[in-house]
Design a protein around this motif. Structure first.
Motif, PDB file in Angstrom:
ATOM      1  N   GLY A  73       0.808  -1.206   0.000  1.00  0.00           N
ATOM      2  CA  GLY A  73       0.000   0.000   0.000  1.00  0.00           C
ATOM      3  C   GLY A  73       0.844   1.258   0.000  1.00  0.00           C
ATOM      4  O   GLY A  73       2.057   1.213   0.122  1.00  0.00           O
ATOM      5  N   ASP A  87      -3.403 -10.047   4.549  1.00  0.00           N
ATOM      6  CA  ASP A  87      -3.767  -8.662   4.208  1.00  0.00           C
ATOM      7  C   ASP A  87      -3.301  -8.315   2.793  1.00  0.00           C
ATOM      8  O   ASP A  87      -4.032  -7.668   2.041  1.00  0.00           O
ATOM      9  CB  ASP A  87      -3.142  -7.672   5.201  1.00  0.00           C
ATOM     10  N   ARG A  91      -5.625  -9.858   0.271  1.00  0.00           N
ATOM     11  CA  ARG A  91      -6.871  -9.095   0.168  1.00  0.00           C
ATOM     12  C   ARG A  91      -6.650  -7.762  -0.533  1.00  0.00           C
ATOM     13  O   ARG A  91      -7.477  -7.317  -1.324  1.00  0.00           O
ATOM     14  CB  ARG A  91      -7.481  -8.877   1.556  1.00  0.00           C
ATOM     15  N   TRP A  92      -5.531  -7.099  -0.235  1.00  0.00           N
ATOM     16  CA  TRP A  92      -5.198  -5.816  -0.864  1.00  0.00           C
ATOM     17  C   TRP A  92      -5.087  -6.008  -2.384  1.00  0.00           C
ATOM     18  O   TRP A  92      -5.618  -5.204  -3.159  1.00  0.00           O
ATOM     19  CB  TRP A  92      -3.905  -5.278  -0.284  1.00  0.00           C
TER      20      TRP A  92
END
Length: 97
Positions: free
Chosen positions: A45, A80, A83-84
């Protein structure tokens, strides 16, 4: 001159120990920036405090270095990251409203 099987095995053991040592030591901030710039490391991210995946391990930024996270935290971040990636893919392929 060719190496013997024993020598090759010793070299492989040495390489594995070196990699594990690298995976468990803090990484200087500038060194991680180079790894990110060259694609050897991946930022999860684009937000402040985002962890980095490097040498098949997750790292968090400290005050003066990147510190490796333990395996339990890494397993959570792997989920995570999955999913990201799915969310980014869905956003990219979604029809505009």
């Amino acid at each position: 001159m060719a190496l013997t099987d024993n020598q090759l095995s010793s070299l492989a053991d040495f390489a594995a120990l070196r990699t594990e040592r690298m995976r468990s030591q803090p990484v200087p901030l500038e060194a991680m920036r180079v790894h990110l710039d060259t694609g050897q490391a991946t930022l999860l991210g684009g937000f402040p405090g985002a962890p980095v995946r490097y040498l098949d391990r997750w790292w968090r930024a400290g005050e003066d270095c990147w510190e490796p996270l333990n395996e339990a935290a890494g397993a959570l971040l792997d989920e995570d990251a999955r999913r990201w990636a799915l969310a980014a893919q869905a956003a990219h392929t979604a029809d505009p409203v």
